[in-house]
Every structure is written in C-alpha cells, then in structure tokens.
Scaffold this active site. Structure first.
Site, short mmCIF file in Angstrom:
data_model
loop_
_atom_site.label_atom_id
_atom_site.label_comp_id
_atom_site.label_asym_id
_atom_site.label_seq_id
_atom_site.Cartn_x
_atom_site.Cartn_y
_atom_site.Cartn_z
CD GLU A 244 -23.19 78.14 57.20
OE1 GLU A 244 -22.30 78.67 56.24
OE2 GLU A 244 -23.10 77.68 58.69
CB CYS A 279 -18.68 79.74 57.66
SG CYS A 279 -20.11 79.46 58.40
#
Length: 485
Positions: A244, A279
C-alpha cells in the site's frame, strides 16, 4: 519510556545501535532502546517459523478469542495509548483516539471479512463433494509507517493472525513506541510465544528482515520503497507482497459554486488533515478557469487560514499538528520552494512553535508541468482548466492511482468521473481521505500492486485450496478411455 524487542514470547534488549523517538512538537524524548541486529531478526523469524504449525492448526474459534481479548485490551487502554501515539507522532488527541477506535474495530471486521472472502464453501458432486478452503501462508513480515503507526500495521497483523499466519513486525523507526504498545496488548491477550514478534530499527533492520525466509511482506509506505521491494523479490515469487503505497491524488470541483464554503471544507479536510501526512490526501485541486473556480480557491484560502495549528496537548485543540520531524518539514519546504507556479499560501513555519510545524500551503500551477511525486506535507497544487474533460485528463495525469474525488451537484458528472478516473478509492462530495474498514483500500499504478488492504486484507493473508473429495474409493475404471481389452 524505554523498550526493546519481543521474540519468542520474551522481551529482550536488542544488540544493535541505539534508537530513540521524540515528540515532534517539543523535541522531548519519548522512547529509547537498542535496535535489532541481523542475528536478532533471524531469531524472530525462526521463532515465528517454529510457532506457525501449531498456530495455523489451532481452532479458528481460539484464534478469534485471543483477538477479541486484544480488542478489549485496546479499548481498556485507549486513553494512555492515544496519548502515547500523540506524543510520538504529534497528532492531535482527537485523531489518535479515532485511531485506537479503528484498531479495536478491526477485529470484528476482520472476522467478517475472513468468513466472507476466505472461509470454507462446499458443493455436492456426483462422486462426493468439492470443497474450497483457505490456508495460512506462514511467516508474514509487517513493516509499519509513521503516520498511522497503530491502525495501518494493525490492519495487516489482525487478519494475518486470524488466518493462522505468524508475524514479525518492524514499526517505523519514527514510531517504535506505537509498535511496542500494540505488541504488549497482543501479549496480554494471550498470543502464544513466537506468534507475534517485534523487532525495532531502521532501514538496516528492515533489510535484514526481508532477507530472511519469510512467506509474505505486508508494507505501507512510499512508492520508492514499493518499487525496491518489487525488484528485490523478483526472483522469489513464493513471497506474497501486499504493498500500500502513496498517491498524487486529484480532487476535481465542478458545478458546485453555489456553496463555496461547504466545498472549501471538503477541500481542506482532503488536503490538510493529519498535516497532509495521509497517503490519500488530495495533492492536486482542479477547478474551472472562471469566476466559480476563483470563488472556490478564495473560500479554501480563507478556511485554511482559520485552521488551528498546535501541539497535541494544546489548550486550544488543533486541527493540524507538526510533521513527523523537523527534517521532514525542512524537506517539504525545499520541495515547495522548487515547485513552479504562483504561491497563494506559503508553506511557512509557525511563529512560536517548533521547526516541525508548517502552515498549509497552496500554489497555483495552472499551465505548468510539475513533478508527479507525492509530497507528504500540507501543500495543495491548484490547476484551473476550461472543461470537465480537461479536468478528467488532468486528474488522470499521474503514475499513481490511490484516491480521487469529485465535488459536484451533478450526478451525470459523477457517473462520467467514476467511469473514467483511474484510482482505487473514488469519492463523491466526500474528502479523498474518506475510507472505511468495511471496504477495500488500495490503489493502482505506483500506488500499489493490486492487493488492497482493509476489508480485502483477508485475501492476501491466506491462499485458496480446492479439494475434490470422495469418502471411499470408487471404481472409476469405466471412466478411462482408450484401454486395451
């Protein structure tokens, strides 16, 4: 507070160099201990390997019971744990309290996801039955980030343990205390020796871990690190990678000019929450090149200037705390100063606060080429375009594909946006940071490797086994074609 390594059910001192973490708001020490050497890491992996068969064979209900005790412990210790996370990351208490709640909530969500996605299914066949089961991979290495040092590694560790995997966990070197607290809770919940192991350190420790005989690497971090791991494991296809990574996320505003303040609230929450250290934060704002776009920018600037910036324990509760360190803030300001365009709000320091604090920055980059990189800081680039098709093209002009958002009152535009945008999380009239443990979370391109986490973490924590079964030997001689008499 000091701590160390947790290997094979015992706490022990590392044999490596010293490591410490500090409160980024004040510079005060939070945690210190010695790091793990390659020999320490090898011991941790060996302990996990030894513990794996018994843990994988343990009845699922017993693994669930341990994880539910872990959940209860997180709830009981939520207040001191949240304060510890705030001290180590600088995040406001309202945010770390929410992080602890997400960690506790992950347990029941993981149980549901395991049953739905990786449980056991059976179908009758003429000869007996066809059964789909799922088996644990083995030893999972988990490398955690600093921005959500509890929630994000917890999102790997809980489903891995539920599936029957064992774990070697290395937290970010910026947030070792957060990792220690999580492992203390798992120990208190009754995780058997070797099932969960903790090693502390920086890049060298991480390198030593991935060089070991592991079965999977579960990682949350930068795209550059993800690229390195892909190359490193190119000759080890047996190691499952769940990556990720970051994002250069677009937020498009179109035909929503009747409520600029409401739009600005969504923009600010997308771009500046967690001081831009998510993110999924919006990095690029795309608006019409007309009066409506100008009004949106003006409202966003006005709201950004009202944001309270301060330490996690400030009397006036902050929206934004510091970046993870003064080094990170200095690097962000250097990138901002090199970014072409017209500065609308400068990414400046905050008077009276430490060097890790920054004000939100906004820069107009209309008509300019900018680097397609993720800046983990509260800096928002604005691009004005003349049509919605141009806005879509600008939104997709990135090698990343984590999150994207549309703010609009027109459902037709949403339908078009949803069908054209290239991202794993696509939101409408919600912040780009909007996510839930009951949904998958992951991205395309440089943002991941098509193994989303959150609800879909179950998928990479176990592999499918298809079995065709008859309870006794059946004569199938007649089924063989082409036999000689």
């Amino acid at each position: 507070m000091s701590g160390g390594l947790f290997i094979d059910g015992k706490w022990r001192a590392g044999q490596g160099a010293g490591l410490s973490s500090t409160d980024p708001a004040t510079g005060e020490d939070v945690w210190s201990a010695a790091t793990a050497t390659p020999a320490d890491v090898a011991d941790a992996v060996a302990a996990a390997r030894k513990a794996f068969p018994a843990w994988a064979d343990r009845p699922r209900e017993e693994r669930i019971a341990i994880l539910r005790r872990y959940k209860d412990i997180l709830v009981e210790r939520a207040a001191p744990y949240a304060e510890a996370l705030s001290r180590e990351t600088g995040k406001a208490l309202w945010e770390t309290r929410a992080e602890l709640a997400s960690m506790a909530g992950k347990v029941d969500l993981s149980i549901r996801a395991y049953d739905e996605r990786t449980g056991v299914t059976e179908n009758a066949m003429p000869f007996g039955r066809a059964v789909l089961r799922h088996r644990a991979h083995g030893v999972m290495a988990v490398l955690g980030p600093f921005n959500f040092p509890g929630h994000l590694p917890n999102g790997h560790i809980v489903p891995a343990l539920l599936a029957g995997d064992t774990v070697v966990f290395k937290p970010s070197e910026e947030t070792p205390l957060a990792g220690q607290l999580m492992v203390e809770a798992l120990e208190a919940a009754g995780a058997p020796a070797g099932v969960v192991n903790l090693v502390q350190g920086g890049r060298e420790t991480g390198q030593a871990l991935i060089a070991q005989d592991i079965d999977g690497l579960l990682f949350t971090g930068s795209a550059a690190a993800g690229t390195y791991f892909r190359r490193y494991f190119a000759d080890r296809p047996d190691v499952i990678l769940a990556l990720e990574l970051g994002g250069n996320n677009p937020l498009v505003v179109w035909n929503a000019d009747d409520a600029p303040e409401a739009v600005a609230a969504l923009i600010v929450q997308s771009a500046f929450i967690t001081t831009g250290q998510r993110c999924s934060c919006a990095r690029r704002l795309i608006v019409p090149d007309d009066a409506s776009g100008a009004a949106i920018i003006e409202a966003t600037v006005a709201l950004a200037e009202r944001l309270v910036i301060g330490a996690w324990n400030a009397e006036n509760e902050p929206f934004m705390g510091p970046l993870i360190s003064g080094r990170a803030a200095k690097a962000a300001r250097e990138v901002a100063s090199a970014t072409p365009g017209k500065t609308i709000l400068a990414l400046d320091g905050v008077a009276g606060l430490g060097d890790a604090f920054l004000k939100p920055g906004i820069v107009d980059v209309t008509g300019l080429e900018t680097p397609d990189e993720e800046l983990f800081a509260p800096l928002l680039q604005v691009r004005r375009v003349s049509s919605f098709d141009e806005a879509l093209a600008a939104a997709n002009a990135t090698r990343y594909g984590l999150s994207a958002g549309l703010i609009s009152n027109e459902s037709e535009l949403w339908d078009k946006f949803l069908s054209r945008i290239r991202a794993g999380v696509v939101n409408w009239n919600r912040p780009t940071t909007g996510a839930a443990g009951s949904m998958p979370f992951g991205g395309l391109g440089a943002s991941g490797n098509h193994r989303p986490s959150a609800y879909y973490a179950a998928d990479y924590c176990a592999y499918p086994v298809a079995s065709f079964e008859a309870s006794m030997v059946v004569d199938t001689l007649k089924d063989i074609k082409g036999l000689k008499a």
